[in-house]
Design a protein around this motif. Structure first.
Motif, PDB file in Angstrom:
ATOM      1  N   ASP A 119      10.968   1.716   3.752  1.00 48.32           N
ATOM      2  CA  ASP A 119       9.857   1.793   2.795  1.00 48.32           C
ATOM      3  C   ASP A 119       9.408   0.408   2.355  1.00 48.32           C
ATOM      4  OD1 ASP A 119       9.713   4.566   2.794  1.00 48.32           O
ATOM      5  OD2 ASP A 119      11.167   4.772   1.169  1.00 48.32           O
ATOM      6  N   ALA A 120      10.367  -0.473   2.095  1.00 45.93           N
ATOM      7  CA  ALA A 120      10.034  -1.827   1.655  1.00 45.93           C
ATOM      8  C   ALA A 120       9.269  -2.575   2.739  1.00 45.93           C
ATOM      9  CB  ALA A 120      11.315  -2.580   1.285  1.00 45.93           C
ATOM     10  N   PHE A 140       7.775   0.792  -3.935  1.00 42.00           N
ATOM     11  CA  PHE A 140       7.618  -0.475  -3.230  1.00 42.00           C
ATOM     12  C   PHE A 140       6.136  -0.831  -3.095  1.00 42.00           C
ATOM     13  CE2 PHE A 140      11.753   1.113  -1.798  1.00 42.00           C
ATOM     14  CZ  PHE A 140      12.544  -0.007  -2.009  1.00 42.00           C
ATOM     15  N   ALA A 141       5.316   0.168  -2.811  1.00 41.48           N
ATOM     16  CA  ALA A 141       3.876  -0.075  -2.705  1.00 41.48           C
ATOM     17  C   ALA A 141       3.301  -0.496  -4.050  1.00 41.48           C
ATOM     18  CB  ALA A 141       3.175   1.181  -2.190  1.00 41.48           C
ATOM     19  N   ARG A 150       7.371  -1.328   5.033  1.00 43.08           N
ATOM     20  CA  ARG A 150       6.001  -0.788   5.113  1.00 43.08           C
ATOM     21  C   ARG A 150       5.115  -1.360   4.010  1.00 43.08           C
ATOM     22  NH1 ARG A 150       6.276   5.702   6.130  1.00 43.08           N
ATOM     23  NH2 ARG A 150       7.728   5.650   4.369  1.00 43.08           N
ATOM     24  N   ALA A 151       5.723  -1.744   2.880  1.00 40.84           N
ATOM     25  CA  ALA A 151       4.955  -2.292   1.755  1.00 40.84           C
ATOM     26  C   ALA A 151       4.758  -3.799   1.865  1.00 40.84           C
ATOM     27  CB  ALA A 151       5.657  -1.958   0.447  1.00 40.84           C
ATOM     28  N   GLY A 152       5.363  -4.432   2.882  1.00 41.12           N
ATOM     29  CA  GLY A 152       5.161  -5.856   3.091  1.00 41.12           C
ATOM     30  C   GLY A 152       6.374  -6.737   2.873  1.00 41.12           C
ATOM     31  N   SER A 207       6.533   5.747 -10.528  1.00 37.67           N
ATOM     32  CA  SER A 207       6.703   6.263  -9.177  1.00 37.67           C
ATOM     33  C   SER A 207       6.277   7.723  -9.116  1.00 37.67           C
ATOM     34  CB  SER A 207       8.166   6.150  -8.737  1.00 37.67           C
ATOM     35  OG  SER A 207       8.369   6.821  -7.517  1.00 37.67           O
ATOM     36  N   ALA A 263       4.174  -4.179  -4.733  1.00 39.13           N
ATOM     37  CA  ALA A 263       3.336  -5.090  -3.958  1.00 39.13           C
ATOM     38  C   ALA A 263       1.944  -5.204  -4.572  1.00 39.13           C
ATOM     39  CB  ALA A 263       3.252  -4.611  -2.507  1.00 39.13           C
ATOM     40  N   ASP A 264       1.398  -4.084  -5.019  1.00 40.43           N
ATOM     41  CA  ASP A 264       0.083  -4.092  -5.656  1.00 40.43           C
ATOM     42  C   ASP A 264       0.121  -4.834  -6.990  1.00 40.43           C
ATOM     43  OD1 ASP A 264      -2.723  -3.119  -5.725  1.00 40.43           O
ATOM     44  OD2 ASP A 264      -2.017  -2.020  -7.482  1.00 40.43           O
ATOM     45  N   PRO A 305       8.774   5.697  -1.126  1.00 40.72           N
ATOM     46  CA  PRO A 305       7.846   4.620  -0.753  1.00 40.72           C
ATOM     47  C   PRO A 305       6.908   4.162  -1.861  1.00 40.72           C
ATOM     48  CG  PRO A 305       7.159   6.708   0.226  1.00 40.72           C
ATOM     49  CD  PRO A 305       8.506   6.941  -0.370  1.00 40.72           C
ATOM     50  N   SER A 306       6.574   5.010  -2.824  1.00 43.07           N
ATOM     51  CA  SER A 306       5.520   4.643  -3.777  1.00 43.07           C
ATOM     52  C   SER A 306       5.912   3.481  -4.670  1.00 43.07           C
ATOM     53  CB  SER A 306       5.124   5.854  -4.632  1.00 43.07           C
ATOM     54  OG  SER A 306       6.169   6.230  -5.507  1.00 43.07           O
TER      55      SER A 306
END
Length: 280
Positions: free
Chosen positions: A28-29, A112-113, A31-33, A245, A116-117, A109-110
């Motif tokens: 997941d991390a 980590f996303a 995928r978030a960058g 989350s 990043a945001d 996943p949410s």
């Protein structure tokens, strides 16, 4: 240490091909960058940890190991100094903004996303800005015993105002309760999922030095990360935002939680959240 679980929780497979919870977090991390995993461990378990966990990650992400050790200021101490010290121990391997998580908790996943945001939005902030990813209390309970949770309070802007530790939280016939206190289940709680910039390291170092000076002689004392960040927030040395989350948390507190974790992961795979096998 897994005292309630009865063993090393981090190496318990929950995926259909033997995947560990930490693998899904790294997936997941990434995928978030995120591009690096720093694993904070005890030196005496390095060989076993590399064999059980590290080898499963090293072909997918840049993996670094750091050791959390008592140090010269802890003569005769064997107990780790706590989660705040664990983050401090990772300083040499951390290059930029980073998340701090538990290896035996599934976060989804949410979070980590969202981190990043948040960093994109807070770039250039005048003072350190950190984040805590919060989960609905009802999504964090165990069916096999009571739990302790840090219940978060925020202001109108979503800034964290404080964390109240509550113990003996469980589902009862009368709803969710913490001892004699009723809870709705919608409260946002901390599951130790944090987002930091490198500015946190000198702040933690200063706090840890003071902690050792005042409480270092107590062999059971621990330098807790939530306590340290709450102090930075209270003294306005940093701003802390609470991110929400949308995922369901699950973890391995009790041995009986393992079957439920496997069932949860099977459902996520069936819903298309993860491929099986995870790494293709």
């Amino acid at each position: 240490m897994g005292s309630r679980f009865g063993g090393v929780k981090q190496v318990q497979p929950v995926g259909p091909d033997g995947e560990l919870i930490i693998e899904y977090s790294v997936f997941d991390a990434r995928r978030a960058g995120f591009d690096r995993a720093v694993l904070v461990i005890r030196r005496d378990i390095e060989k076993d940890f590399r064999a059980a966990i590290g080898r499963r990650l090293e072909s997918h992400v840049d993996v670094h190991y750091v050791f959390q050790e008592p140090g010269p200021q802890a003569a005769g101490r064997t107990k780790p100094w706590g989660t705040g010290h664990a983050v401090l121990a990772a300083e040499s391997a951390v290059r930029g903004n980073f998340a701090a998580i538990n290896a035996d908790d599934y976060y989804g996943p949410s979070g980590f996303a969202a981190l990043a945001d948040q960093w994109r939005q807070s770039a250039g902030a005048r003072k350190p800005e950190y984040a805590l990813v919060g989960y609905r209390l009802a999504e964090t309970l165990s069916e096999h015993g009571s739990v302790s949770r840090g219940v978060c309070a925020t202001d109108a802007a979503g800034r964290l105002q404080g964390i109240t530790e509550m113990t003996r939280i469980e589902r009862t016939a009368d709803g969710i309760r913490a001892g004699e206190q009723s809870l709705t289940g919608d409260e946002r709680v901390s599951m130790n999922f944090w987002g930091f910039t490198r500015e946190v390291f000198p702040q933690l170092a200063r706090q840890f030095a003071e902690f050792v000076r005042t409480r270092g002689s107590d062999p059971k004392s621990e330098f807790y990360l939530p306590t340290a960040i709450d102090e930075l927030n209270r003294t306005r040395e940093a701003d802390v935002v609470l991110l929400k989350s949308s995922d369901r948390w699950f973890g391995l507190t009790y041995r009986e939680d393992l079957a439920a974790a496997k069932s949860e992961m099977a459902g996520l795979i069936a819903a298309g959240v993860y491929p099986a096998p995870l790494w293709g």
